[in-house]
Design an enzyme around this catalytic site. Structure first.
Site, PDB file in Angstrom:
ATOM      1  N   CYS A 290      29.532  28.471  49.713  1.00 20.19           N
ATOM      2  CA  CYS A 290      30.020  27.292  48.990  1.00 20.19           C
ATOM      3  C   CYS A 290      31.528  27.088  49.113  1.00 20.19           C
ATOM      4  O   CYS A 290      31.986  25.960  49.337  1.00 20.19           O
ATOM      5  CB  CYS A 290      29.601  27.349  47.528  1.00 20.19           C
ATOM      6  SG  CYS A 290      30.284  28.733  46.573  1.00 20.19           S
ATOM      7  N   HIS A 348      30.324  28.460  41.570  1.00 25.40           N
ATOM      8  CA  HIS A 348      30.001  27.545  42.657  1.00 25.40           C
ATOM      9  C   HIS A 348      31.231  26.671  42.893  1.00 25.40           C
ATOM     10  O   HIS A 348      31.929  26.302  41.944  1.00 25.40           O
ATOM     11  CB  HIS A 348      28.786  26.685  42.325  1.00 25.40           C
ATOM     12  CG  HIS A 348      28.421  25.717  43.409  1.00 25.40           C
ATOM     13  ND1 HIS A 348      28.153  26.107  44.703  1.00 25.40           N
ATOM     14  CD2 HIS A 348      28.317  24.351  43.405  1.00 25.40           C
ATOM     15  CE1 HIS A 348      27.883  25.047  45.436  1.00 25.40           C
ATOM     16  NE2 HIS A 348      27.984  23.970  44.683  1.00 25.40           N
ATOM     17  N   ASP A 371      30.062  17.487  46.998  1.00 28.59           N
ATOM     18  CA  ASP A 371      29.633  18.878  47.211  1.00 28.59           C
ATOM     19  C   ASP A 371      28.906  19.007  48.547  1.00 28.59           C
ATOM     20  O   ASP A 371      27.777  18.553  48.691  1.00 28.59           O
ATOM     21  CB  ASP A 371      28.717  19.310  46.070  1.00 28.59           C
ATOM     22  CG  ASP A 371      28.371  20.798  46.140  1.00 28.59           C
ATOM     23  OD1 ASP A 371      28.763  21.454  47.115  1.00 28.59           O
ATOM     24  OD2 ASP A 371      27.715  21.293  45.208  1.00 28.59           O
ATOM     25  N   ASN A 411      26.035  21.393  32.558  1.00 31.00           N
ATOM     26  CA  ASN A 411      25.632  21.140  31.170  1.00 31.00           C
ATOM     27  C   ASN A 411      24.206  21.556  30.832  1.00 31.00           C
ATOM     28  O   ASN A 411      23.764  21.347  29.694  1.00 31.00           O
ATOM     29  CB  ASN A 411      25.782  19.643  30.850  1.00 31.00           C
ATOM     30  CG  ASN A 411      27.214  19.263  30.513  1.00 31.00           C
ATOM     31  OD1 ASN A 411      27.770  19.707  29.517  1.00 31.00           O
ATOM     32  ND2 ASN A 411      27.815  18.459  31.378  1.00 31.00           N
ATOM     33  N   GLU A 449      44.254  25.392  36.597  1.00 32.69           N
ATOM     34  CA  GLU A 449      44.173  24.278  35.650  1.00 32.69           C
ATOM     35  C   GLU A 449      42.738  24.204  35.155  1.00 32.69           C
ATOM     36  O   GLU A 449      41.790  24.162  35.947  1.00 32.69           O
ATOM     37  CB  GLU A 449      44.563  22.960  36.315  1.00 32.69           C
ATOM     38  CG  GLU A 449      44.465  21.765  35.371  1.00 32.69           C
ATOM     39  CD  GLU A 449      44.754  20.436  36.038  1.00 32.69           C
ATOM     40  OE1 GLU A 449      44.561  19.384  35.382  1.00 32.69           O
ATOM     41  OE2 GLU A 449      45.164  20.427  37.219  1.00 32.69           O
ATOM     42  N   LYS A 474      39.373  43.746  31.401  1.00 30.87           N
ATOM     43  CA  LYS A 474      38.929  43.419  32.746  1.00 30.87           C
ATOM     44  C   LYS A 474      38.710  44.719  33.505  1.00 30.87           C
ATOM     45  O   LYS A 474      39.668  45.385  33.901  1.00 30.87           O
ATOM     46  CB  LYS A 474      39.954  42.538  33.459  1.00 30.87           C
ATOM     47  CG  LYS A 474      40.112  41.165  32.826  1.00 30.87           C
ATOM     48  CD  LYS A 474      41.072  40.295  33.613  1.00 30.87           C
ATOM     49  CE  LYS A 474      41.160  38.906  32.990  1.00 30.87           C
ATOM     50  NZ  LYS A 474      42.077  38.012  33.748  1.00 30.87           N
ATOM     51  N   SER A 476      38.166  47.742  36.050  1.00 31.20           N
ATOM     52  CA  SER A 476      38.612  48.077  37.400  1.00 31.20           C
ATOM     53  C   SER A 476      37.786  49.234  37.919  1.00 31.20           C
ATOM     54  O   SER A 476      37.342  50.107  37.151  1.00 31.20           O
ATOM     55  CB  SER A 476      40.095  48.448  37.416  1.00 31.20           C
ATOM     56  OG  SER A 476      40.888  47.355  37.022  1.00 31.20           O
ATOM     57  N   GLY A 478      36.646  52.669  39.236  1.00 27.70           N
ATOM     58  CA  GLY A 478      37.161  53.989  38.891  1.00 27.70           C
ATOM     59  C   GLY A 478      37.321  54.185  37.402  1.00 27.70           C
ATOM     60  O   GLY A 478      37.529  55.311  36.939  1.00 27.70           O
TER      61      GLY A 478
END
Length: 682
Positions: A290, A348, A371, A411, A449, A474, A476, A478
């Site tokens: 995509c 996507h 698209d 939606n 944005e 977040k 990582s 290891g």
């Protein structure tokens, strides 16, 4: 860029000292500067419709005499032609017709006694194409005709039919650099992309794309006529970026071996793809997904003068039966079952193009979704859009094109069924999961944005037993992953609950594989109380199951032991890979055609050794081919390095890319991209 071929038509009589055209100067440097088309082509004059451009006609023998000789210009597009009388006096231009006037300059004098400078202006809604230009000098008895050459006419985003802001035009038309956002809405990654519209041959490839389209091959004149309309152009180009119906650019592939082509994750720019397509005689380039389809479409549209940007939808739904709902099935312990025809991609990527919609009215002008990823057919061909973003937000599902499908993409409601012994024992409806985050690159910066509210209206929470599932921070590679399950009891009685947590591996666009980690326990909750359950997913559990682009699909099922009520909550997240370091001698701004050194390194921060480690470095317009370093055994804490010499072939923005793979299948552990700004050698 001067060209001249002469044909003469006599109507009788002697003609001594006649006016003959010697040379046509297309004034390329000045025209390209005025039309903001510098760098698009070294072979053609490239101008924008609705704005005058200048030609200088140099004569042999004597100058043109406007009192006794008529000067005509003829523009040709296939068999379509337009004759343009050259006026010698100021005349108000008609924005809907071709016009030409002699330009005498501020002093009233011509630049050369045997030359004439002519300003030509095309209609505001001219067709986008390469035109041939002829010059005719005629008297009552004789006409001499000259083939002067060709010029390319593009859309003009500075006119009122398009975009009002110069800052937007700079970003969405002129910039050759962009970002693609990937990963999950919980852990967004970004990768640079070189749109490459100033690379040699790219403009010509974009024009060729129009010439080999089914619309052009079946009826050239009709196609030329309709190319004045950006809506028409966008549908043609959208279908031509994939090769499902035509001589399109890219062949899509989402699983299996990529040995007979290029793995989609290895592309970093559009120019290489477009040039391969042309050099292979319009055979499809292997392979795209995509973000590759969308980025190539964005390049073509920017080249043609239509403002465009790449947009990522996180948790994008594919509603296969047009029901505006997505059905998912889970076991009673939280394992996702692959028995639904609907799907949700973790992300996507499509394109938004800015244009007017005279077919729909002014309220639907502006950004339109286009698209090119081949998913469903639109009017019998694999394309999607243009669909007004405003129509999606306002739920105007009948607005053309493909609004219902795109509305569902951002939606759709997700209905999750809990199944035990082939019977549905629980059901939840999620109104917020799909289209949870929609990003594009900010103007003038590498920050995102947020476009989510352009597509979606706020939805209210539904009452009921609440279960939430969140990832701490977040993750990582290891590091252990912290998982937090929160249960809220809205009833007035205590409950005994069974908790089932399940983790599976998946790609961004596919269903999960079998579970690699599970957890089961019994917990107690008080009336109107809330319970927070903290869990740890050790790195040793996921390292053997994950590759660099994999995503973890996590689900929790909470079951009331007494009432047998079940509530399901899901979360999908990606784990940040170990980083590859790229250092360029002298910084990230280099001069064209000058060699620079780049040092690339990777340190194994995993808890396991990597056998058959391969560090690969490549970059279109910077390096020829792939450059690799190999180690049979890369232990934890050890480093692998590769030094390469880069030399940019042309100015613009390039991308240097590195990847670290290991094992017989070269499983990719990490990727890195570095933006390189190239300035002219002079």
């Amino acid at each position: 860029m001067d060209r001249l071929q002469q044909t003469t038509r006599n109507t009788g009589g002697r003609h001594l000292g006649r006016c003959q055209l010697k040379l046509v100067d297309f004034e390329v440097h000045e025209n390209h500067a005025l039309h903001e088309t510098r760098g698009l082509s070294e072979r053609h004059l490239v101008v924008r419709r609705g704005k005058p451009f200048k030609l200088t006609l140099l004569f042999r023998g004597r100058s043109w005499d406007p009192h006794s000789e008529r000067l005509l210009l003829q523009v040709c597009l296939g068999s379509l032609t337009e004759m343009i009388p050259v006026q010698t006096y100021d005349k108000r231009l008609n924005p809907h017709k071709w016009s030409a006037q002699v330009y005498t300059g501020p002093s009233g004098q011509t630049a050369h006694p045997e030359s004439v400078t002519v300003h030509i202006c095309s209609p505001v809604l001219s067709s986008v194409a390469a035109y041939n230009l002829l010059v005719h000098i005629g008297t009552r008895r004789r006409r001499r005709s000259y083939a002067a050459g060709s010029f390319v006419l593009l859309c003009n985003p500075w006119l009122k039919v398009y975009m009002p802001s110069d800052g937007q035009i700079e970003e969405y038309v002129k910039s050759d650099y962009g970002l693609v956002f990937m990963g999950t809405n919980q852990n967004v990654h970004q990768r640079p992309w070189s749109f490459g519209q100033y690379e040699p041959g790219v403009l010509e490839a974009c024009l060729k794309l129009l010439e080999v389209s089914p619309q052009h091959l079946s009826d050239k004149n009709r196609d030329y006529t309709h190319r004045a309309d950006p809506v028409y152009i966008s549908r043609v180009i959208c279908a031509m970026v994939n090769c499902n119906d035509d001589l399109g650019i890219l062949l899509g592939k989402w699983q299996g071996s990529y040995e007979d082509g290029v793995r989609p994750t290895e592309w970093s720019g559009s120019a290489d793809i477009l040039r391969r397509w042309v050099s292979n005689n319009f055979s499809p380039v292997r392979y795209g997904q995509c973000w590759v389809f969308a980025s190539v479409l964005c390049t073509v549209m920017r080249v043609l003068g239509i403002p465009s940007r790449v947009v990522t939808v996180f948790n994008a739904a594919h509603d296969g039966n047009a029901s505006l709902t997505i059905e998912e099935f889970y076991s009673s312990t939280g394992e996702k079952l692959n028995i639904s025809k609907d799907s949700i991609w973790n992300f996507h990527v499509w394109v938004e193009c800015w244009m007017q919609r005279p077919d729909l009215g002014a309220r639907f002008d502006g950004w339109q979704v286009v698209d090119p990823t081949p998913q469903e057919k639109s009017a019998g061909i694999y394309c999607c859009g243009p669909c007004p973003v405003a129509a999606v937000q306002q739920r105007c599902l009948s607005a053309p094109f493909d609004t219902s499908f795109l509305f569902a993409s951002v939606n759709a409601e997700v209905i999750r069924f809990i199944v035990r012994n082939r019977l549905v024992v629980g059901r939840t409806v999620d109104t917020k999961c799909v289209g949870q985050l929609i990003y594009t690159k900010n103007i003038g910066s590498d920050t995102p944005e947020d476009l989510t509210l352009n597509y979606k209206r706020q939805k209210k929470d539904l009452p009921g037993l609440e279960v939430s599932l969140n990832i701490n921070g977040k993750p990582s590679v290891g590091e252990s992953v912290g998982v937090c399950v929160t249960v809220t009891n809205r009833s007035s009685r205590p409950r005994v609950l069974e908790e089932h947590v399940n983790a599976q591996v998946k790609d961004y666009n596919s269903s999960p594989q079998e579970s690699f980690w599970t957890l089961h326990q019994e917990v107690h909750i008080q009336p109107h109380g809330a319970l927070t359950l903290q869990h740890t997913l050790p790195s040793s559990e996921y390292e053997s199951a994950l590759a660099a682009d994999n995503i973890v699909s996590l689900a929790v099922v909470i079951k009331d032991v007494q009432t047998q009520e079940r509530v399901l909550e899901t979360q999908e997240f990606n784990i940040t890979s170990p980083q590859i370091t790229i250092e360029i001698e002298g910084g990230d701004s280099i001069r064209a055609k000058k060699e620079q050194t780049a040092r690339v390194s990777f340190t194994n921060t995993l808890t396991k050794a990597l056998n058959g480690a391969v560090l690969t470095v490549e970059g279109s317009g910077l390096l020829s081919g792939r450059h690799q370093a190999q180690l049979d055994h890369l232990k934890p804490g050890e480093k692998i390095e590769k030094t390469v010499s880069i030399k940019a072939t042309s100015p613009g923005t390039k991308v240097l890319m590195a990847s670290l793979g290991h094992g017989n299948g070269h499983t990719v552990v990490s990727r890195c991209f570095r933006k390189v700004s190239v300035v002219s050698a002079s």
